[in-house]
Design a protein around this motif. Structure first.
Motif, PDB file in Angstrom:
ATOM      1  N   ASP A  28       5.046  -5.463   5.735  1.00 30.59           N
ATOM      2  CA  ASP A  28       4.871  -6.063   4.628  1.00 30.59           C
ATOM      3  C   ASP A  28       3.737  -5.358   3.723  1.00 30.59           C
ATOM      4  OD1 ASP A  28       2.386  -6.558   6.164  1.00 30.59           O
ATOM      5  OD2 ASP A  28       2.493  -8.651   6.011  1.00 30.59           O
ATOM      6  N   SER A  29       3.434  -4.285   4.164  1.00 35.78           N
ATOM      7  CA  SER A  29       2.475  -3.321   3.226  1.00 35.78           C
ATOM      8  C   SER A  29       3.458  -2.221   2.639  1.00 35.78           C
ATOM      9  CB  SER A  29       1.576  -2.434   4.160  1.00 35.78           C
ATOM     10  OG  SER A  29       2.354  -1.399   5.007  1.00 35.78           O
ATOM     11  N   VAL A  30       4.846  -2.425   2.589  1.00 35.10           N
ATOM     12  CA  VAL A  30       5.795  -1.311   2.236  1.00 35.10           C
ATOM     13  C   VAL A  30       6.682  -1.887   1.015  1.00 35.10           C
ATOM     14  CG1 VAL A  30       7.637   0.087   2.669  1.00 35.10           C
ATOM     15  CG2 VAL A  30       6.124  -0.124   4.373  1.00 35.10           C
ATOM     16  N   ALA A  31       6.655  -1.405  -0.181  1.00 34.15           N
ATOM     17  CA  ALA A  31       7.676  -1.884  -1.241  1.00 34.15           C
ATOM     18  C   ALA A  31       8.632  -0.612  -1.449  1.00 34.15           C
ATOM     19  CB  ALA A  31       6.944  -2.107  -2.508  1.00 34.15           C
ATOM     20  N   ALA A  32       9.894  -0.871  -1.154  1.00 34.84           N
ATOM     21  CA  ALA A  32      10.946   0.177  -1.655  1.00 34.84           C
ATOM     22  C   ALA A  32      11.406  -0.079  -3.067  1.00 34.84           C
ATOM     23  CB  ALA A  32      12.224   0.059  -0.511  1.00 34.84           C
ATOM     24  N   ILE A  33      11.302   0.864  -3.777  1.00 39.57           N
ATOM     25  CA  ILE A  33      11.971   0.758  -5.341  1.00 39.57           C
ATOM     26  C   ILE A  33      13.094   1.412  -5.227  1.00 39.57           C
ATOM     27  CG2 ILE A  33      11.433   1.411  -7.607  1.00 39.57           C
ATOM     28  CD1 ILE A  33       8.528   1.668  -7.106  1.00 39.57           C
ATOM     29  N   VAL A  34      14.405   0.704  -5.273  1.00 39.56           N
ATOM     30  CA  VAL A  34      15.658   1.174  -5.097  1.00 39.56           C
ATOM     31  C   VAL A  34      16.423   1.335  -6.279  1.00 39.56           C
ATOM     32  CG1 VAL A  34      17.699   0.480  -3.718  1.00 39.56           C
ATOM     33  CG2 VAL A  34      15.357  -0.327  -2.882  1.00 39.56           C
ATOM     34  N   ASN A  35      17.096   2.405  -6.063  1.00 39.27           N
ATOM     35  CA  ASN A  35      18.158   2.893  -7.267  1.00 39.27           C
ATOM     36  C   ASN A  35      19.021   1.718  -7.515  1.00 39.27           C
ATOM     37  OD1 ASN A  35      19.926   4.357  -9.009  1.00 39.27           O
ATOM     38  ND2 ASN A  35      21.151   4.706  -6.922  1.00 39.27           N
ATOM     39  N   THR A  36      19.462   1.347  -8.623  1.00 39.85           N
ATOM     40  CA  THR A  36      20.433   0.559  -9.191  1.00 39.85           C
ATOM     41  C   THR A  36      21.539   1.214  -9.848  1.00 39.85           C
ATOM     42  OG1 THR A  36      19.161  -0.530 -10.870  1.00 39.85           O
ATOM     43  CG2 THR A  36      19.006  -1.745  -8.926  1.00 39.85           C
ATOM     44  N   GLY A  37      21.677   2.468  -9.925  1.00 44.66           N
ATOM     45  CA  GLY A  37      22.567   3.424 -10.741  1.00 44.66           C
ATOM     46  C   GLY A  37      23.936   2.962  -9.945  1.00 44.66           C
ATOM     47  N   ASP A  38      24.013   2.819  -8.780  1.00 45.00           N
ATOM     48  CA  ASP A  38      25.525   2.659  -8.378  1.00 45.00           C
ATOM     49  C   ASP A  38      25.903   1.271  -8.294  1.00 45.00           C
ATOM     50  OD1 ASP A  38      24.230   4.835  -7.248  1.00 45.00           O
ATOM     51  OD2 ASP A  38      24.773   4.614  -5.276  1.00 45.00           O
ATOM     52  N   ASP A  39      25.036   0.305  -8.897  1.00 45.77           N
ATOM     53  CA  ASP A  39      25.619  -1.038  -9.291  1.00 45.77           C
ATOM     54  C   ASP A  39      26.911  -1.055  -9.861  1.00 45.77           C
ATOM     55  OD1 ASP A  39      23.147  -1.451  -7.927  1.00 45.77           O
ATOM     56  OD2 ASP A  39      22.582  -3.494  -9.014  1.00 45.77           O
ATOM     57  N   ALA A  84       0.742  -1.302   0.174  1.00 48.72           N
ATOM     58  CA  ALA A  84       0.042  -0.002   0.014  1.00 48.72           C
ATOM     59  C   ALA A  84       0.928   1.248   0.103  1.00 48.72           C
ATOM     60  CB  ALA A  84      -0.802   0.016   1.267  1.00 48.72           C
ATOM     61  N   LEU A  85       2.005   1.060   0.537  1.00 49.30           N
ATOM     62  CA  LEU A  85       3.112   2.359   0.524  1.00 49.30           C
ATOM     63  C   LEU A  85       4.353   1.996  -0.299  1.00 49.30           C
ATOM     64  CD1 LEU A  85       3.948   4.303   3.666  1.00 49.30           C
ATOM     65  CD2 LEU A  85       5.672   3.813   2.095  1.00 49.30           C
ATOM     66  N   VAL A  86       4.515   2.686  -1.382  1.00 48.31           N
ATOM     67  CA  VAL A  86       5.683   2.617  -2.302  1.00 48.31           C
ATOM     68  C   VAL A  86       6.772   3.766  -1.702  1.00 48.31           C
ATOM     69  CG1 VAL A  86       6.354   2.935  -4.539  1.00 48.31           C
ATOM     70  CG2 VAL A  86       4.797   1.351  -3.987  1.00 48.31           C
ATOM     71  N   ALA A  87       7.940   3.461  -1.460  1.00 50.62           N
ATOM     72  CA  ALA A  87       9.011   4.605  -1.368  1.00 50.62           C
ATOM     73  C   ALA A  87       9.887   4.375  -2.614  1.00 50.62           C
ATOM     74  CB  ALA A  87       9.522   4.276  -0.100  1.00 50.62           C
ATOM     75  N   LEU A  88      10.277   5.542  -3.028  1.00 54.82           N
ATOM     76  CA  LEU A  88      11.595   5.636  -4.037  1.00 54.82           C
ATOM     77  C   LEU A  88      12.767   5.783  -3.106  1.00 54.82           C
ATOM     78  CD1 LEU A  88      10.012   7.844  -6.691  1.00 54.82           C
ATOM     79  CD2 LEU A  88       9.390   5.476  -6.167  1.00 54.82           C
ATOM     80  N   ALA A  89      13.750   4.768  -3.361  1.00 56.57           N
ATOM     81  CA  ALA A  89      14.676   4.984  -2.305  1.00 56.57           C
ATOM     82  C   ALA A  89      16.133   4.800  -2.889  1.00 56.57           C
ATOM     83  CB  ALA A  89      14.498   3.439  -1.411  1.00 56.57           C
ATOM     84  N   GLY A  90      17.143   5.692  -2.262  1.00 55.38           N
ATOM     85  CA  GLY A  90      18.537   5.483  -2.664  1.00 55.38           C
ATOM     86  C   GLY A  90      19.128   4.697  -1.665  1.00 55.38           C
TER      87      GLY A  90
END
Lengths: 330, 330
Positions: free
Chosen positions: B39-50, B15-21
């Protein structure tokens, strides 16, 4: 007695070549480099135990020899680096990986280096040379081959496992029916291997497992021929003392492949490879039977508990070779 | 105030999405999961540093978020695992490798796992899920993309370096002229990313580096569109306090890409992305100007020195979202 191997040898031409496996070979070689200049020695090392772990190329025997000659081996475990940790394998275990091969952290760095350099196109021999130099080892370390040469052990019931699975994962069970060295038998010798044998004044067969350490080297096409073509005496040290191996599963592998577990059995198995053999006091009664095979025998304390015993065993083996060479000249 | 996000949400639908570094996001998310069920949270995480180090796939932001939520982050360094060692990189240094990226031993195990699983054909998202489960993290960790999305930083004199080289190797110099996110702009969103945004009742933009952490996520095709199409309010937390970033080179990257280093500058840069913004007491004087951009603003203590402050910041951001949603219904 001063050895005939000395700094007078042309640089870059190893005068002494040793066929080597892991622990037993490494303990013997730490003696050899006390008796002759390290840079006059080349160890041709078994790579049949090599295996990928987590995509990383692990070469157990190459590293055991290098670490031992560097004085950095974990003497308790017989492999890996003294004082190393296991954070990486512990972390991998947490992520569900099998970690029966207890690769240490600094030890992993060596294998990671090997993997990176292989992916860059470097050969296993050049990499082994980089590693031994980084560890300050003077003796050359020559992989028997740069081709994959996995040794497989076949067990009753048709089971077939990689040697490291047999040894480290399964605890070296006793029901060996056959050892498969077909990969070695189809491999190309590593760079420098045949040249080193051709240039050698002395060839030593380290007290390694005859079945899975020395035999793979002999299986590599060209190696036996180069040994036969050489005039250098070939002197072995028995890995069996009083009917048992010092370390490892040589007893099970010898039995499983039809060889009596004794210094005599090993001498018989090596057949015409050897010209001389160093055996332990415990096996003095076998000396006549081994001499009857045509070998010059020296009875010696061969349990290399410390570096001074290693040096004495090495001195004996080299003296036999020197005597054989002198005898051949007469 | 009780949040409207609760266990009543259908399982499997964050239910909650966070854009994350990395660090800032992780500290904020450790607060979010105290306010709403993890378990109601999804973090969409940057992979530009990979980046590959020694052939091993390192995903700094994915791991920083996971380790922080697991309570295992090395808080002093801001990345890696608490109590970790550096035997592997020390070993690699001895073998001549660059080790400016101080990858810990247990941390390397995570990346080695990722590399093995990738070589087996698993996707980065499935692997991130394996890792966060192994670490006991309830919040979903979604890589913004499974494609390589390296962020490059361009510097005066035409130099161009991978972001990790800029940050960890070169010490984040001040002469940034441009940030290249072209790889992200050509990537496919990671599995679950667009679905999570579409299903979200609230979207939070973590107090991460706007230029190299959040912007790469927004560059991935489909992400901005999904955010626009969603009715969920989007609430950010300023990564700038009193004209300076809490950690990292956001000041240099903002300046180098033409943005004022202030909470207002960040709000302006995000443009119509945000509906609400949490700023620090130190920046209270900027609130009217930010409100004038059409954003609902909350002034709060945002320096997340401990988990309770993280929870308070998260509560504020979620409350703004709840208020915006309630307002929209009126």
């Amino acid at each position: 007695m001063a050895s005939q191997h000395g700094p007078s040898n042309a640089p870059g031409r190893p005068a002494l070549v040793a066929l080597a496996g892991g622990v037993g070979a490494a303990r013997f070689l730490r003696g050899v480099v006390q008796v002759v200049p390290p840079d006059s020695v080349a160890a041709i090392v078994n790579t049949g135990d090599d295996r990928l772990f987590y995509g990383v190329h692990v070469s157990p025997d190459l590293d055991i020899v290098t670490y031992t000659l560097a004085g950095e081996i974990d003497t308790e475990r017989g492999y890996g680096l003294a004082g190393d940790g296991t954070r990486v394998v512990d972390g991998l275990a947490k992520l569900g990986h099998e970690t029966w091969f207890r690769l240490g952290d600094r030890d992993l760095a060596t294998s990671l280096h090997r993997t990176v350099r292989l992916s860059e196109g470097a050969g296993l021999a050049a990499i082994a040379d980089e590693v031994r130099r980084a560890f300050g080892v003077g003796c050359r370390i020559l992989p028997m081959s740069e081709d994959p040469c996995p040794t497989f052990v076949e067990l009753s019931g048709g089971r077939r496992v990689h040697f490291e699975e047999y040894l480290a994962r399964d605890g070296a069970p006793d029901d060996v029916t056959r050892v498969d060295l077909e990969a070695a038998a189809a491999a190309t010798p590593g760079p420098g291997v045949l040249d080193a044998i051709a240039a050698a004044r002395t060839v030593l067969v380290c007290p390694s497992n005859p079945v899975v350490s020395i035999e793979p080297i002999l299986q590599v096409p060209g190696v036996r021929g180069a040994l036969r073509a050489s005039s250098a005496p070939v002197v072995g040290v028995s890995p069996i003392i009083g009917g048992a191996p010092v370390k490892g599963p040589a007893d099970r592998l010898l039995r499983g492949t039809g060889t009596e577990v004794s210094a005599l059995g090993v001498a018989q198995r090596y057949g015409d490879l050897l010209d001389g053999f160093v055996i332990d006091h415990a096996d003095a009664d076998l000396a006549p039977a081994i001499e009857a095979l045509g070998l010059r025998v020296r009875v010696e304390e061969t349990l290399m508990r410390d570096a001074s015993i290693s040096a004495q065993v090495a001195r004996s083996a080299i003296e036999i070779a020197d005597e054989l060479r002198a005898g051949a000249r007469r």
